[in-house]
Structure formats: structure tokens, C-alpha cells
Write an enzyme that holds these catalytic residues in place. Sequence first.
Site, PDB file in Angstrom:
ATOM      1  N   GLY A  42       2.685   3.739  -2.484  1.00 30.62           N
ATOM      2  CA  GLY A  42       2.826   5.172  -2.715  1.00 30.62           C
ATOM      3  C   GLY A  42       3.466   5.905  -1.554  1.00 30.62           C
ATOM      4  CG  ASP A  48       8.992   2.529   2.150  1.00 33.91           C
ATOM      5  OD1 ASP A  48       9.867   3.242   1.622  1.00 33.91           O
ATOM      6  OD2 ASP A  48       9.253   1.524   2.841  1.00 33.91           O
ATOM      7  N   GLY A  90       3.745  10.879 -10.429  1.00 37.66           N
ATOM      8  CA  GLY A  90       4.376  10.326 -11.630  1.00 37.66           C
ATOM      9  C   GLY A  90       5.383   9.223 -11.306  1.00 37.66           C
ATOM     10  CG  ASN A 125       2.436  -0.528  -6.843  1.00 36.65           C
ATOM     11  OD1 ASN A 125       2.868   0.217  -7.720  1.00 36.65           O
ATOM     12  ND2 ASN A 125       1.161  -0.772  -6.691  1.00 36.65           N
ATOM     13  CB  SER A 132      -0.149   4.845 -11.761  1.00 31.33           C
ATOM     14  OG  SER A 132       0.145   4.412 -10.473  1.00 31.33           O
ATOM     15  N   GLY A 165      -8.806   9.092  -1.108  1.00 31.18           N
ATOM     16  CA  GLY A 165      -9.426   9.493   0.152  1.00 31.18           C
ATOM     17  C   GLY A 165     -10.931   9.351   0.125  1.00 31.18           C
TER      18      GLY A 165
END
Length: 361
Positions: free
Chosen positions: A62, A64, A113, A141, A177, A267
Site C-alpha cells: 500500500g 509503494d 481503491g 501484492n 482489500s 493502525g
Amino acid sequence: MSRVDSMFLGLLQAMDPEKAHDLSIRTLARGLGPSLPPPDDPALAVTVWGRPFRNPLGLAAGYDKTALVPDACLRMGFGFVEVGGITPRPQPGNPRPRLFRLQDDGAVINRMGLNNDGMIVAYDRLSRRPRWEDRGLVGANLAMNADTPIEHAADDYATLACVLGPHCDFLVLNLSSPNTEGLRQLQSPDSVRAIVRRVRAAMPTRARPPLCLKVSPDLTNAELEALADVALEPENPLDGIVCVNTTTARPESLTHPAKAEAGGLSGAPLKARALEVLQVLAAKLYGRVPLISVGGIETAQDILARLRAGASLVQIYTVLAYFGPRLVPRLKTDLLALLQEQGFATVEEAIGADLKGSAAA
Ligand SMILES: Cc1cc2nc3c(=O)[nH]c(=O)nc-3n(C[C@H](O)[C@H](O)[C@H](O)COP(=O)(O)O)c2cc1C
């Protein structure tokens, strides 16, 4: 942290979160990132899939998105970096704003997205970079395009694996996701079986990197156990599970007004569930399928807890938005001290200690 670093971090934190992210990537891409870090203490080394990881701490997917700066990220001191999510065709993602800091909660909500420049750009970058194992490993990924009909999802994953696989040290099937409609329904056991089989068949035999699945924390424990069973099936084996992606749940504890924003929460508020998911999976997979734990890791205590619970590797992302890359060497130094405090000579020794019933502490 030097004064320049802390000023830069302060500036990034005062900015719109997505602009801050883009600026940090551009800074790294201009070569203004860290220089080569000192070698890691050998006590931090881990071997997974027969490959040497110089330390168990990785950068999660998420950050790079299209593999622009994997080597600069490795130079921050990570043992490995997961680039992406990468889709076959480029896609713009959702309209802005789509990234929100929940400062007091130590959290972020994103509904990016899966914006990225697409597989061809990622191929171009990954295939050109020299692969020095001792400087860290790079995985990708993989995700379906938002406009791919769900019944053709397996084609997207197979194409991505075929094109990017030979240039990656591992691949992660992102079926978790929350910001692409329908994507998370691909986590049903039948669908995972079908996708893994298609992907394995598509990858050239001479270059088949380990294939992992990334799971959602919003699956029930029974659903996770069913996926653990799928991972062990010889017809469609998985080489690893990355647990977990962001959650659509909103714990009561959240205080920031942005908690009402749609998207995936990451987090600190994800910490407890991420550990629980790891424990559920490790009960079936420890010693058989490597687990990579991610979600809410902030301290060396968190890292060691995941290792003891059966993770071979861990990843961080959100905490970096609050503390910057200087956190990486600090986490490693603290981890070394903590290992010693708890009676472990090496990271390898700590992995799964809680499951062996032989905790050294
Ligand atoms: C802005 C943002 C973008 C992300 N993009 C992806 C992605 O493309 N693919 C993916 O599998 N996970 C993605 N994630 C999830 C992270 O890789 C990680 O699983 C999650 O944030 C939990 O870890 P953390 O609490 O340390 O951030 C993203 C997270 C954030 C905050």
C-alpha cells in the site's frame, strides 16, 4: 531523529495525508532517502521459504503501489518490502479525499481503491532492478482490476503472477482489500482454491516464487480455519498467509470524527484482532505454512508478541505515517534488547515460542 528529519516529518504530518504520501515517495524516488543501512545483527536473521531475511520486519503493501522505490524502502532498514497492490491495468482508484488520519487513535482510514500504474509499469521497474538478496527481499501484492467482472478475477491474478512472478521474491494474492466491490467475496474456500490453481498453472515452472494469501480481519474465526485447511490441501497449496488487511469494523474506542469515513481502518485499533487472527491461523499452520503478521504493530513488544504467537515475519505501515522511517532501526534495536530480556538468543528461537509451551520468559 535529526532536526531536518523531524522538521520533514512535521511537515508531512501537517499536510493532506495523500499529498504527504506522494511527497515522501517522490523524495525517495529522487534518491533523497536513506543511504545503505549498517548490517543487521545476525540474531535478527530469519530463513523463510529457504530464503534468508536479514531481519523479520517488512513494509506492508500500500505504500509503494507500483514498485517505484522498493530499494529505497529496503534502505530504511526493512528486511523485506511488499510493493503493490498492483492490478493488470492501471486504475485511478476512488475519488479524493480517500485517506484520513485519525491522529488520537493512532489509526488511518483509507478507501484508496487500489490506485496504481498497472502491471506493465511494475514489470518494467521490477525487472530492471538488480536483486541482491543480502539487501532485502521484494514481493508483490496482486489485485484484480475494479472493472474486471468477478467471474474473471482468476484471470487477473494469473496474468499478474505470470508477468511479475519471475521478478519477485514472493507474491501475495490480495483477496481482502475492502475498497474494491466484490473482492473480499473471493475469500471463500472454493474461490481461493480456484484462484490458487489458476495462478499456479500460469506461472512459469522455472520461476515460481512463494505464493501467499492475504486475509481480512473481518472473516470469522471459523472462516479463517477453513482457509487454513485450504492452504494445506496438496492440490492448491499456499506458501504463506499474510494476516491481516484493513478492517471495515469501527471499534467503540475510536474518538476522531473521521471514524465515520468509509474505508479500511488500520493502525493501533487493529492490533488485538490482528493478533487473534494470527493465533487462529497458527493453531493450524504453525510449522507448516509461514505466517506474516501485520496490523497495528507499533513497538518491539508487538513484534515479539507476533513472533512468539507463530509469525515468521511481520509488517508495518500505519505507524510509519506517525513516526517516519527512523522508527525502523529503533524497532530493531528494541527487538534485540527484548529478545535478550525474554531469554531468546535469536528471532528464530522466539518464533512460535508460545505454541511450543516452552516460552523462555
Ligand atoms: C493507505 C493504505 C493503502 C493500503 N493498500 C493496500 C494494498 O494495496 N494491498 C493490501 O493488501 N493492503 C493494503 N493496505 C493494508 C496494509 O498493507 C496493512 O495490511 C494494514 O494497513 C494493517 O497494517 P498497519 O496497521 O500496520 O497499517 C493499505 C493500507 C493503507 C493504510
